[in-house]
Design a protein around this motif. Structure first.
Motif, PDB file in Angstrom:
ATOM      1  N   PHE A  31       0.811  -1.224   0.000  1.00 27.21           N
ATOM      2  CA  PHE A  31       0.000   0.000   0.000  1.00 27.21           C
ATOM      3  C   PHE A  31       0.844   1.274   0.000  1.00 27.21           C
ATOM      4  O   PHE A  31       0.612   2.158  -0.828  1.00 27.21           O
ATOM      5  N   PRO A  32       1.839   1.411   0.893  1.00 23.66           N
ATOM      6  CA  PRO A  32       2.625   2.653   0.889  1.00 23.66           C
ATOM      7  C   PRO A  32       3.405   2.853  -0.411  1.00 23.66           C
ATOM      8  O   PRO A  32       3.518   3.969  -0.907  1.00 23.66           O
ATOM      9  N   ILE A  33       3.897   1.773  -0.982  1.00 27.06           N
ATOM     10  CA  ILE A  33       4.642   1.869  -2.241  1.00 27.06           C
ATOM     11  C   ILE A  33       3.720   2.333  -3.362  1.00 27.06           C
ATOM     12  O   ILE A  33       4.083   3.180  -4.181  1.00 27.06           O
ATOM     13  N   ALA A  49       1.032  16.735  -4.272  1.00 25.61           N
ATOM     14  CA  ALA A  49       0.116  15.599  -4.129  1.00 25.61           C
ATOM     15  C   ALA A  49       0.165  15.005  -2.728  1.00 25.61           C
ATOM     16  O   ALA A  49      -0.627  14.128  -2.399  1.00 25.61           O
ATOM     17  N   GLY A  50       1.093  15.459  -1.891  1.00 24.29           N
ATOM     18  CA  GLY A  50       1.153  14.980  -0.518  1.00 24.29           C
ATOM     19  C   GLY A  50       2.523  14.535  -0.079  1.00 24.29           C
ATOM     20  O   GLY A  50       2.759  14.358   1.118  1.00 24.29           O
ATOM     21  N   GLY A  51       3.420  14.307  -1.018  1.00 25.65           N
ATOM     22  CA  GLY A  51       4.768  13.879  -0.658  1.00 25.65           C
ATOM     23  C   GLY A  51       4.762  12.596   0.145  1.00 25.65           C
ATOM     24  O   GLY A  51       4.051  11.651  -0.173  1.00 25.65           O
ATOM     25  N   PHE A  52       5.552  12.590   1.205  1.00 27.48           N
ATOM     26  CA  PHE A  52       5.651  11.403   2.056  1.00 27.48           C
ATOM     27  C   PHE A  52       4.656  11.418   3.215  1.00 27.48           C
ATOM     28  O   PHE A  52       4.597  10.459   3.979  1.00 27.48           O
ATOM     29  N   THR A  53       3.876  12.462   3.347  1.00 24.95           N
ATOM     30  CA  THR A  53       2.942  12.542   4.472  1.00 24.95           C
ATOM     31  C   THR A  53       1.673  11.742   4.174  1.00 24.95           C
ATOM     32  O   THR A  53       1.149  11.760   3.066  1.00 24.95           O
ATOM     33  N   GLY A  54       1.206  11.046   5.162  1.00 24.43           N
ATOM     34  CA  GLY A  54      -0.065  10.318   5.045  1.00 24.43           C
ATOM     35  C   GLY A  54      -0.048   9.166   4.071  1.00 24.43           C
ATOM     36  O   GLY A  54      -1.080   8.866   3.467  1.00 24.43           O
ATOM     37  N   ILE A  55       1.092   8.495   3.922  1.00 23.24           N
ATOM     38  CA  ILE A  55       1.126   7.398   2.946  1.00 23.24           C
ATOM     39  C   ILE A  55       0.329   6.179   3.407  1.00 23.24           C
ATOM     40  O   ILE A  55       0.047   5.295   2.611  1.00 23.24           O
ATOM     41  N   TYR A  56      -0.043   6.165   4.676  1.00 18.79           N
ATOM     42  CA  TYR A  56      -0.857   5.058   5.190  1.00 18.79           C
ATOM     43  C   TYR A  56      -2.343   5.412   5.281  1.00 18.79           C
ATOM     44  O   TYR A  56      -3.140   4.570   5.710  1.00 18.79           O
ATOM     45  N   ASN A  57      -2.728   6.613   4.877  1.00 17.53           N
ATOM     46  CA  ASN A  57      -4.150   6.986   4.899  1.00 17.53           C
ATOM     47  C   ASN A  57      -4.937   6.087   3.948  1.00 17.53           C
ATOM     48  O   ASN A  57      -4.598   5.976   2.768  1.00 17.53           O
ATOM     49  N   GLY A  58      -5.960   5.455   4.444  1.00 16.23           N
ATOM     50  CA  GLY A  58      -6.785   4.567   3.633  1.00 16.23           C
ATOM     51  C   GLY A  58      -6.355   3.111   3.671  1.00 16.23           C
ATOM     52  O   GLY A  58      -6.957   2.268   3.012  1.00 16.23           O
TER      53      GLY A  58
END
Length: 83
Positions: A31-33, A49-58
């Motif tokens: 998912f994070p990838i 688009a968000g960069g590295f922040t919130g990569i686990y959202n959803g």
């Protein structure tokens, strides 16, 4: 209930559980990838688009959604007897 039908029922249940766990594991791991790849391809750029922040959202929704489909696919494949 005979031994062969009991074994087949257990095999189906094992395949159902194993498929659900396998599908969920793959989605949680990737998912994070996938989120980072999507952000890299965004027209506005990676940072906007968000960069590295919130990569686990959803992640929770993706994991819960993948389990039933993977379980059904895996158990159907096992029961069908395909090599």
């Amino acid at each position: 209930m005979s031994d062969s039908s009991e074994k087949k029922a257990t095999s189906f249940l094992n395949a159902l559980i194993a498929g659900g766990m396998a599908g969920t594991s793959v989605d949680v791991a990737l998912f994070p990838i996938d989120t980072l790849k999507t952000r890299l391809q965004a027209p506005q750029g990676f940072i906007k688009a968000g960069g590295f922040t919130g990569i686990y959202n959803g992640l929770g929704a993706a994991a819960v959604g993948s389990a039933p489909g993977a379980a059904l696919f895996f158990s159907t494949y096992e029961v069908s007897g395909m090599p």
